[in-house]
Design an enzyme around this catalytic site. Sequence first.
Site, PDB file in Angstrom:
ATOM      1  N   PRO A 277       0.750  -1.188  -0.050  1.00 36.46           N
ATOM      2  CA  PRO A 277      -0.098   0.053  -0.108  1.00 36.46           C
ATOM      3  C   PRO A 277       0.892   1.190  -0.030  1.00 36.46           C
ATOM      4  CG  PRO A 277       0.049  -1.168   2.108  1.00 36.46           C
ATOM      5  CD  PRO A 277       0.656  -1.968   1.281  1.00 36.46           C
ATOM      6  N   ASP A 453       6.048   2.280   1.934  1.00 36.26           N
ATOM      7  CA  ASP A 453       5.319   1.004   2.307  1.00 36.26           C
ATOM      8  C   ASP A 453       4.312   1.108   3.592  1.00 36.26           C
ATOM      9  OD1 ASP A 453       3.959  -1.668   2.710  1.00 36.26           O
ATOM     10  OD2 ASP A 453       5.555  -2.576   1.865  1.00 36.26           O
ATOM     11  N   HIS A 454       3.006   1.569   3.577  1.00 37.35           N
ATOM     12  CA  HIS A 454       2.238   2.094   4.774  1.00 37.35           C
ATOM     13  C   HIS A 454       1.973   0.689   5.751  1.00 37.35           C
ATOM     14  CE1 HIS A 454       0.411   4.878   7.139  1.00 37.35           C
ATOM     15  NE2 HIS A 454      -0.568   5.266   6.166  1.00 37.35           N
ATOM     16  N   ARG A 455       2.535  -0.631   5.190  1.00 37.20           N
ATOM     17  CA  ARG A 455       2.485  -1.732   5.980  1.00 37.20           C
ATOM     18  C   ARG A 455       3.335  -1.636   7.089  1.00 37.20           C
ATOM     19  NH1 ARG A 455       2.870  -6.539   1.760  1.00 37.20           N
ATOM     20  NH2 ARG A 455       4.756  -5.189   1.396  1.00 37.20           N
ATOM     21  N   VAL A 457       5.830   1.442   7.460  1.00 38.91           N
ATOM     22  CA  VAL A 457       6.059   2.854   7.543  1.00 38.91           C
ATOM     23  C   VAL A 457       4.762   3.693   8.007  1.00 38.91           C
ATOM     24  CG1 VAL A 457       7.304   4.875   6.655  1.00 38.91           C
ATOM     25  CG2 VAL A 457       8.028   2.582   6.209  1.00 38.91           C
TER      26      VAL A 457
END
Length: 483
Positions: A277, A453-455, A457
Amino acid sequence: MTTMTETSARFREFKMPDVGEGLTEAEILKWFVQPGDTVTDGQVVCEVETAKAAVELPIPFDGVVHELRFPEGTTVDVGQVIIAIDVAPGSGDAPAPAAALAQEPVEAPEAEAEPKGRTPVLVGYGVAESSTKRRPRKGTAAAPEAAAVAAAVQAELNGHGASAPAPAATAPAGAPAGGRPLAKPPVRKLAKDLGIDLATVVPTGKDGIITREDVHAAAAPAAAEAPAAVASPVAPEAPAAALPAAVSDSARETRIPVKGVRKAIAQAMVGSAFTAPHVTEFVTVDVTRTMKLVAELKEDKDMAGVRVNPLLVIAKALLVAIKRNPEVNAAWDEANQEIVQKHYVNLGIAAATPRGLIVPNIKDAHDKTLPQLAEALGDLVTTARDGKTSPAAMAGGTVTITNVGVFGVDTGTPILNPGESAILAVGAIKLQPWVHKGKVKPRQVTTLALSFDHRLVDGELGSKVLADVAAILEQPKRLITWA
């Protein structure tokens, strides 16, 4: 993987090796030798392109080239024999090559008489002449009439026949009832490229074989004809003018096979975009002081012999920002459901090459001094432009910089390199009006974009990294105070 086998005491074969990390195939770009050439151990015999890079392959023994198994442009699986070497060339007559290289099979002239017995085919001696007699076409004795009928049938099948009723088309003479149309492989490829169904093509070749001319005739654009006016028994009207012929799309389009680096890029970008994401944040920053520092470094004797540019300082700024925020330097392990923290930075630099985009990386960039980093950047760019980047140089990256500013672009929303947590896009540095010390002045300004990467960060962490990079570029002395 073993890449060579003993075929006899005289001949040795060299197989396509795995030149990358688990790659399964490679395309032969160029042969540097031909049958009959003498080669020595370690001599480069060909250049191949994998999904990651172009690589030169050396031969591991001495001898004379006996056979090249594949022509240039062929994609070969890892483990297949690509070249045979005669390691004892003076010990008698060599047998004929097992496979003829090279050139695309050329069709024999259709009108040329062929001898009785075996029928020539593309490979080997062919099959024996069939004892089954084919039913001759009606009217074969009258060549002009047969040709006229064939042309009329072909025109009807192509959808642009004459308005008068045409004779009913029978099955092609060379194709068995309900069977596959008879055509040579090059003709089948031509039909596939042109989008022609061979079952609809009337063959004019001997024994009902479809020729190139038949396929081209089927693909010819039809001239749209206006409906004929009703004829008058006294004063017939003039026929309506024909509409302009439709232009074939194939004449205005070029189809390029997706393979090699381009295929790898496509797969990697789709995998990254639909797996991680993405979040992208932007900041516009005054880099006037950074540009002054670059100018000073170019005159510094300690930087002599290396290339100094804004990208060097930006790379160093990102490394300092990662040191201040080490959690951003990580990877997502889906299989084990773990976040893998990296205690090293392999800094990727996106490079545009004639074969496509590649992302080689500088190993352990966090440990390098500014002159060492400048030297590594210069070597990386030169190697990439020469097409000599190895697969190992593109493996193991942790974060990446992409400099879209060299194309005059302000910024972008970069896609993560697979397996990495962040990528920094650098826009063009332009002279713009900027409020500096309470006054509007012309300053050197650029826009940075950080995708992450929002998983693994969060927004806070990503924002801190981007803000730190911007702060260093605005005040380069922070390279000292923060490092």
